[in-house]
Design a protein around this motif. Sequence first.
Motif, PDB file in Angstrom:
ATOM      1  N   PHE A 297      -7.455   3.622   7.016  1.00 25.55           N
ATOM      2  CA  PHE A 297      -6.968   2.294   6.743  1.00 25.55           C
ATOM      3  C   PHE A 297      -5.307   2.253   6.963  1.00 25.55           C
ATOM      4  N   GLY A 298      -4.846   3.092   7.767  1.00 23.82           N
ATOM      5  CA  GLY A 298      -3.388   3.450   7.898  1.00 23.82           C
ATOM      6  C   GLY A 298      -2.881   2.096   8.547  1.00 23.82           C
ATOM      7  N   SER A 299      -1.711   1.832   8.319  1.00 22.68           N
ATOM      8  CA  SER A 299      -0.845   0.718   8.675  1.00 22.68           C
ATOM      9  C   SER A 299      -1.705  -0.601   8.547  1.00 22.68           C
ATOM     10  N   CYS A 300      -2.485  -0.617   7.503  1.00 27.00           N
ATOM     11  CA  CYS A 300      -3.006  -1.899   7.130  1.00 27.00           C
ATOM     12  C   CYS A 300      -2.201  -2.584   6.050  1.00 27.00           C
ATOM     13  N   GLN A 301      -1.123  -3.134   6.645  1.00 28.33           N
ATOM     14  CA  GLN A 301      -0.288  -3.649   5.567  1.00 28.33           C
ATOM     15  C   GLN A 301      -0.599  -4.675   4.735  1.00 28.33           C
ATOM     16  N   GLY A 302      -1.659  -5.301   5.034  1.00 31.31           N
ATOM     17  CA  GLY A 302      -2.236  -6.608   4.340  1.00 31.31           C
ATOM     18  C   GLY A 302      -3.163  -6.188   3.171  1.00 31.31           C
ATOM     19  N   LEU A 303      -3.641  -4.672   3.358  1.00 32.98           N
ATOM     20  CA  LEU A 303      -4.651  -4.448   2.429  1.00 32.98           C
ATOM     21  C   LEU A 303      -4.019  -3.673   1.288  1.00 32.98           C
ATOM     22  N   LYS A 304      -3.687  -4.473   0.154  1.00 27.56           N
ATOM     23  CA  LYS A 304      -2.958  -4.053  -1.062  1.00 27.56           C
ATOM     24  C   LYS A 304      -3.553  -3.150  -2.153  1.00 27.56           C
ATOM     25  N   GLU A 305      -4.870  -3.317  -2.140  1.00 28.99           N
ATOM     26  CA  GLU A 305      -5.730  -2.567  -3.028  1.00 28.99           C
ATOM     27  C   GLU A 305      -7.185  -2.297  -2.585  1.00 28.99           C
ATOM     28  N   VAL A 306      -7.686  -1.355  -2.820  1.00 33.43           N
ATOM     29  CA  VAL A 306      -9.098  -0.953  -2.469  1.00 33.43           C
ATOM     30  C   VAL A 306      -9.688  -0.056  -3.719  1.00 33.43           C
ATOM     31  N   LYS A 307     -11.057  -0.470  -4.155  1.00 30.47           N
ATOM     32  CA  LYS A 307     -11.540   0.223  -5.180  1.00 30.47           C
ATOM     33  C   LYS A 307     -12.749   1.149  -4.398  1.00 30.47           C
ATOM     34  N   VAL A 308     -12.612   2.598  -4.906  1.00 33.74           N
ATOM     35  CA  VAL A 308     -13.707   3.477  -4.333  1.00 33.74           C
ATOM     36  C   VAL A 308     -14.266   4.029  -5.562  1.00 33.74           C
ATOM     37  N   SER A 309     -15.522   4.691  -5.387  1.00 33.25           N
ATOM     38  CA  SER A 309     -16.314   5.414  -6.313  1.00 33.25           C
ATOM     39  C   SER A 309     -15.444   6.597  -6.592  1.00 33.25           C
ATOM     40  N   ASP A 310     -16.033   7.436  -7.780  1.00 30.53           N
ATOM     41  CA  ASP A 310     -15.036   8.405  -8.067  1.00 30.53           C
ATOM     42  C   ASP A 310     -15.545   9.549  -7.126  1.00 30.53           C
ATOM     43  N   VAL A 311     -16.625   9.672  -6.503  1.00 26.28           N
ATOM     44  CA  VAL A 311     -17.069  10.581  -5.710  1.00 26.28           C
ATOM     45  C   VAL A 311     -16.543  10.574  -4.269  1.00 26.28           C
ATOM     46  N   CYS A 312     -15.807   9.553  -3.903  1.00 23.24           N
ATOM     47  CA  CYS A 312     -15.363   9.504  -2.676  1.00 23.24           C
ATOM     48  C   CYS A 312     -14.102  10.177  -2.307  1.00 23.24           C
ATOM     49  N   GLU A 313     -14.197  11.078  -1.620  1.00 26.52           N
ATOM     50  CA  GLU A 313     -12.995  11.698  -0.965  1.00 26.52           C
ATOM     51  C   GLU A 313     -12.099  10.762  -0.157  1.00 26.52           C
ATOM     52  N   THR A 314     -10.872  10.726  -0.221  1.00 27.55           N
ATOM     53  CA  THR A 314     -10.017   9.696   0.557  1.00 27.55           C
ATOM     54  C   THR A 314      -8.749  10.187   0.922  1.00 27.55           C
ATOM     55  N   ARG A 315      -8.801  11.470   1.179  1.00 25.86           N
ATOM     56  CA  ARG A 315      -7.592  12.421   1.620  1.00 25.86           C
ATOM     57  C   ARG A 315      -6.841  11.830   2.858  1.00 25.86           C
ATOM     58  N   GLY A 316      -5.365  11.388   2.594  1.00 30.76           N
ATOM     59  CA  GLY A 316      -4.832  10.592   3.576  1.00 30.76           C
ATOM     60  C   GLY A 316      -5.369   9.528   4.254  1.00 30.76           C
ATOM     61  N   ALA A 317      -6.428   8.712   3.527  1.00 31.80           N
ATOM     62  CA  ALA A 317      -7.117   7.492   4.365  1.00 31.80           C
ATOM     63  C   ALA A 317      -6.252   6.382   4.179  1.00 31.80           C
ATOM     64  N   PHE A 318      -5.375   6.297   3.210  1.00 32.64           N
ATOM     65  CA  PHE A 318      -4.640   4.846   2.969  1.00 32.64           C
ATOM     66  C   PHE A 318      -3.118   5.209   3.001  1.00 32.64           C
ATOM     67  N   GLU A 319      -2.345   4.296   3.242  1.00 34.44           N
ATOM     68  CA  GLU A 319      -0.762   4.556   3.247  1.00 34.44           C
ATOM     69  C   GLU A 319      -0.103   3.788   2.065  1.00 34.44           C
ATOM     70  N   SER A 320      -0.019   2.579   2.343  1.00 31.90           N
ATOM     71  CA  SER A 320       0.588   1.715   1.281  1.00 31.90           C
ATOM     72  C   SER A 320      -0.451   0.977   0.164  1.00 31.90           C
ATOM     73  N   THR A 321      -1.733   1.190   0.580  1.00 29.71           N
ATOM     74  CA  THR A 321      -2.995   0.534  -0.314  1.00 29.71           C
ATOM     75  C   THR A 321      -2.958   1.318  -1.673  1.00 29.71           C
ATOM     76  N   VAL A 322      -3.110   0.397  -2.635  1.00 31.77           N
ATOM     77  CA  VAL A 322      -3.453   1.102  -4.102  1.00 31.77           C
ATOM     78  C   VAL A 322      -4.869   1.256  -4.048  1.00 31.77           C
ATOM     79  N   VAL A 323      -5.098   2.658  -4.609  1.00 32.01           N
ATOM     80  CA  VAL A 323      -6.635   2.871  -4.667  1.00 32.01           C
ATOM     81  C   VAL A 323      -6.790   3.148  -6.063  1.00 32.01           C
ATOM     82  N   VAL A 324      -7.962   2.344  -6.562  1.00 30.38           N
ATOM     83  CA  VAL A 324      -8.423   2.434  -7.818  1.00 30.38           C
ATOM     84  C   VAL A 324      -9.428   3.306  -8.123  1.00 30.38           C
ATOM     85  N   VAL A 325      -9.632   4.259  -8.822  1.00 33.85           N
ATOM     86  CA  VAL A 325     -10.937   4.997  -9.106  1.00 33.85           C
ATOM     87  C   VAL A 325     -11.209   4.911 -10.548  1.00 33.85           C
TER      88      VAL A 325
END
Length: 489
Positions: A297-325
């Motif tokens: 989800f790189g360079s997705c400037q409009g995506l401000k926040e996304v929620k993922v499960s606690d077993v989800c690996e997201t290494r470097g998947a997002f840039e400016s998006t806040v990831v809620v765990v």
Amino acid sequence: MMENENYLQQSEGMHLGETSDISLSASADNDTHQAVVEMNNDPEVVVIAEGTTEIAPNEYKERVNLKEVRLPKSLEKIGKRAFYGCQNLTVVVFGGNEKVIEDEAFANCRALRKIELPDSLEEIGYGAIENFELGGTIALTNLKKLGARNFNISSSLKFEVGPNLEDIGMSSFNCVTKINVSSDNKKFKLRDGLLLDRLGTRLLFCERDMTDMVLIPATVTKIDDYAFYNCRKIKGVTIPDAVTEIPGYAFSGCEALTEVFLPGKLEKIARFAFYRCKALTEINIPGTVKKIESYAFGSCQGLKEVKVSDVCETRGAFESTVVVVPVPADQLTFSSHSSAATFMSSGSAAVRSSSTPFRTESAAAYKASVSSYSSALGSNNNLANQKRDEINDRRMEQKRQEQMRVKEERQNAQEELNARMREEFMEKKDALMQKVAFIKDELRRTSGVNVLKKNKLNNQLYECTIQAIDLNGKYGTYIDESEKIEIDD
């Protein structure tokens, strides 16, 4: 081969000091291949002699001085990496009977931009013609196999999937804008702008001028890399339940994409899958997703926040998006690594780049704050199905309106035709009746003794009667019964 032997004999029979425009080239690492006879010694131009049927692998690899290649009509095969890395090569003239271009035959030929492929081709290998600017339409009717990673920088290319094409590699149409499938092809089909295999389980390509919402058929289980790459006009997509992975670059560059309905059994979102989807502001990640790869989800400037499960690996998947765990605060531990931070909860880990913004919530707070989100995840399939129903209803309505429009256009066209044909008939009728009136007037003035003239006039009147019958038959569907031509005796 006789012609090659003649060239060899000429070369061997020359005395020292003599000059020749003939040179012999053979691949040192594979002596089973036929020797290639060149017609000149110019390091910038290679003209391969007639009679040569194959160019061996690596034959001209990284010949940096090479600028032009002319191939003979006898040539059938260009070996793997035969011209790889010829960075100054600008012209390749095919003989017209080549059948096979093997893997990366012209890869990394950075100056070679335009090329005319012969219709004789039956097989194009992996990345063989990856970086060519091929405009217009490619219609290789004899092509049976197209390897992966071809046609990658053509900006306005149309591709015809011919009747014999059986095998298409992934990411072969990255920059093809329009595609058509021969009705005689038994392996592939085109449905609503989507290139599918005949069973409808594999989605290879989406036409780049597609707009609005894209409904992927429910039969699809696999989406190819780059399938929707740079589809800049699509606004939404629904992905069927059987799909478990969103592949690399699948929706990269879909700048107008605002709605994505992910399947409830999704497990992985690969690298750069939604890269540069600038209009995307919200996406529900199912709890089944275990891995989201780098820059998904790189360079997705409009995506401000996304929620993922606690077993989800997201290494470097997002840039400016806040990831809620959802990590309970009283069980949170932190360990620092060179490029990642790991959040541990009950033996599960959510791993992400240290540069990615994140926040955690207690179990109670998380449950309260994402109740609507969890509900959305739980009903993701229902949402997708509802969207599919809406799209189908809209398509049915569009189809109905299109049918009405076509019917109205046909009716108008028929009315115009009727009016035009009736007008044409009336003009011919008037001309014929004037001729009949003239003949009858001449008959009345002709004396009985002038038999020859009377016979001639009667014959002309008979011909007018035949002509009237023909006109009545030809224009009968466009005129009223009362308007038909009648000639009295």
